[in-house]
Design a protein around this motif. Structure first.
Motif, short mmCIF file in Angstrom:
data_model
loop_
_atom_site.label_atom_id
_atom_site.label_comp_id
_atom_site.label_asym_id
_atom_site.label_seq_id
_atom_site.Cartn_x
_atom_site.Cartn_y
_atom_site.Cartn_z
N ARG A 15 0.91 -1.12 -0.06
CA ARG A 15 0.03 0.06 -0.10
C ARG A 15 0.88 1.17 -0.10
O ARG A 15 1.86 1.43 0.90
CB ARG A 15 -0.76 0.08 1.04
N PHE A 17 1.62 5.14 0.52
CA PHE A 17 1.01 6.40 1.12
C PHE A 17 1.86 7.50 0.73
O PHE A 17 3.00 7.72 1.02
CB PHE A 17 1.14 6.13 2.65
N GLY A 18 1.00 8.46 -0.14
CA GLY A 18 1.85 9.51 -0.63
C GLY A 18 3.26 8.98 -1.43
O GLY A 18 2.95 8.22 -1.87
N GLU A 20 6.05 9.15 0.03
CA GLU A 20 7.01 8.43 0.68
C GLU A 20 7.17 7.12 1.73
O GLU A 20 8.19 6.54 2.09
CB GLU A 20 7.03 9.53 1.95
N PHE A 21 5.89 6.76 1.75
CA PHE A 21 5.71 5.45 2.61
C PHE A 21 4.85 4.18 1.81
O PHE A 21 4.17 4.50 1.00
CB PHE A 21 4.86 5.61 3.79
N LEU A 23 3.58 0.34 2.79
CA LEU A 23 3.41 -0.75 3.79
C LEU A 23 3.32 -1.85 3.10
O LEU A 23 2.45 -2.10 2.04
CB LEU A 23 2.03 -0.42 4.29
N CYS A 58 7.19 -1.47 6.89
CA CYS A 58 7.06 0.04 6.47
C CYS A 58 8.40 0.30 5.71
O CYS A 58 9.36 0.46 6.51
CB CYS A 58 6.52 1.13 7.57
N LYS A 60 10.08 3.64 4.01
CA LYS A 60 10.35 5.12 3.61
C LYS A 60 11.20 5.22 2.59
O LYS A 60 12.39 4.94 2.66
CB LYS A 60 10.47 5.88 4.62
#
Lengths: 230, 286
Positions: A15, A17-18, A20-21, A23, A58, A60
């Motif tokens: 997944r 997120f933006g 930067e991340f 998961l 996670c 980054k």
């Protein structure tokens, strides 16, 4: 944004997120540690951080495009579990601390609890929340004691306690809600060495009960975990 | 050689750089400057690298005496900086002389500011960074914030012509956030309240995390069944119903729902909101 991926035979979902991340989860594995370690060791370009928990990883990334990263992830080879190490860890249980909480909750006497801990197959479950805090997995259900509702303001370094299903080790002092039942004279956090912690995720730990006197001896003549296991 | 002596340490003054990268795996946080935009500005005006060290000042600034001549840039919040009691400007090269004293007052228009010295700081790196992370005693001066009597040294660089940038007053009354992995643990009402609430930065905030004051909101659960990874900018919802924002020195795993997160640009702005100051969240569901 959701994406399915197959990494060395393991089906995972990503997944994003933006920018930067990312998961990573999996329905097919109850422990993502081996994958997480493999990703961390791969040192993929533009991958800045890899935080591993057994149920989720996670990543980054830097602001540079992360599509390349997905291709690189697909190429990762996960190391097999027979590469893990076994470490003896000396623990002194001869302290008061939170023993009464643990005995009350479990309904078991201290001696029996210590025996159960020593006979359990304890493995390194997770790193975090602070440097040198280690979550050890493998406590029998009879010894799962929930964390305190009101955390202590100060837990001494070297403390070992029960928090839910985990045995936790505080290498650094911290406020904390774990029920402290012992301490180890070995410092598992060795800054500025690389790596800062020598034990690896999924390694096996054999807890050895030592006396208060032996605890003080080792503390006064510090040795590393490796030296203790020589 | 240029050096400084700390006459008064200020509230939380520390050596920082862009942070310690790649050790989150071992729960060693990134640390580093809280407002990377202001820090970068000070460094670039000094013609230094983005990755070079700065002195981060928080709320109450330090009083510093210079030994030897040097050029510096001050950026970030307005500390009413003076040198030998004469006001000096931010975002501009300033030439300081031997025995000059830099001083200031409680910050306005932000809460964190930076001092960049045109030179190379003589200090050691731990895991690639000089950033101070006090909990593990790494970085900074002996792993600690600046104290009275501390001494720092730089190898100075040749002087450059004065340069300055005009920086409009920052507005950090709204902070953009995006839905986090556990955003849907919030009831529809709670999602609405999260954006309607005015939040204030609580006294108990520091480099590890910002605690807020505000109306509690509802979630279906306040405790994840398993600990999950977290990084700076993640927003958690504990049982109090009042969000916590994880910051640069924050923990790397946590058991509370991660309802939202802010990207770096918004984190930089958020980190300029002072204790006691209010703001609102704005959703960017992109």
């Amino acid at each position: 944004m959701l994406k399915s991926l197959r990494i060395d035979g393991l089906d995972v979902t990503l997944r994003r997120f933006g920018k930067e991340f990312i998961l990573i989860n999996s329905n097919n594995a109850d422990n993502l540690n081996a994958l997480g370690s493999a990703i961390y060791k791969s040192k993929i370009d533009h991958l800045e951080e890899v935080i591993v928990t057994p149920s989720e990883i996670c990543l980054k990334t830097s602001n540079v495009t992360s599509d390349d990263i997905i291709e690189k992830l697909e190429e990762i080879k996960i190391q097999q579990s027979d590469n893990s190490s076994i470490w003896k860890l000396p623990v002194c249980f001869d302290i008061d601390a939170d023993w009464s909480i643990v005995e009350d909750f479990t309904g078991l006497p201290k001696k029996s609890i210590i025996n159960q801990i020593i006979e359990s197959k304890i493995t390194v479950g997770m790193f975090g929340f602070i440097p040198g805090f280690i979550y050890f997995d493998g406590l029998p259900e009879s010894l799962h004691v929930p964390r305190k509702k009101v955390p202590s303001k100060y837990v001494e370094p070297h403390s070992i306690g029960i928090g839910g299903r985990y045995l936790g080790l505080y290498s650094l002092p911290s406020p904390g809600g774990w029920n402290i039942i012992g301490r180890t004279p070995i410092s598992l956090l060795q800054i500025p060495e690389i790596p800062p912690v020598k034990i690896q995720l999924n390694d096996t730990i054999q807890i050895q009960s030592i006396s208060a006197k032996k605890y003080q001896n080792i503390l006064d003549n510090p040795i590393s975990l490796e030296s203790y296991n020589d | 050689m240029t050096s400084i002596t700390v006459i008064k340490p200020g509230l939380l003054t520390s050596i920082q750089d862009i942070g310690r990268r790649g050790y989150g795996y071992y729960a060693i946080p990134i640390s580093g400057v809280m407002d990377s935009v202001s820090a970068r500005r000070a460094l670039l005006l000094c013609r230094l690298q983005e990755s070079d060290p700065v002195i981060e000042c928080t709320m109450i600034p330090p009083t510093i005496k210079f030994h030897g001549d040097a050029q510096i840039v001050l950026s970030g919040a307005d500390f009413n900086w003076t040198i030998n009691s004469e006001p000096v400007e931010r975002n501009k090269i300033i030439t300081v002389k031997n025995e000059d004293i830099l001083s200031g007052q409680k910050a306005t228009n932000g809460t964190r500011g930076y001092i960049a010295v045109r030179g190379s700081l003589i200090t050691e790196k731990t895991y690639g960074s000089v950033s101070t992370y006090r909990n593990a005693c790494i970085g900074g001066i002996n792993g600690d914030y600046l104290k009275k009597g501390d001494n720092l040294q730089w190898k100075p660089l040749p002087f450059i012509d004065s340069s300055k940038i005009h920086v409009p007053s920052a507005d950090h009354s709204t902070i953009e956030i995006q839905p986090g992995p556990e955003f849907d643990y919030l009831s529809d009402l709670a999602k609405f309240q999260l954006l309607e609430n005015t939040y204030t930065i609580h006294n108990d905030s520091n480099r590890m995390g910002a605690r807020l004051i505000g109306e509690p909101i509802d979630a279906s659960t306040y405790q994840l069944s398993k600990s999950k990874p977290v990084l700076p900018g993640f927003i958690q919802l504990p049982p109090s119903g009042i969000p916590i924002v994880l910051l640069n020195d924050g923990q790397t795993t946590g058991g509370y729902p991660r309802i939202a997160y802010m990207n770096r640009a918004n984190l930089d702005r958020f980190n300029q909101i002072a204790i006691g100051e209010s703001f609102k969240f704005m959703m960017n569901s992109q």
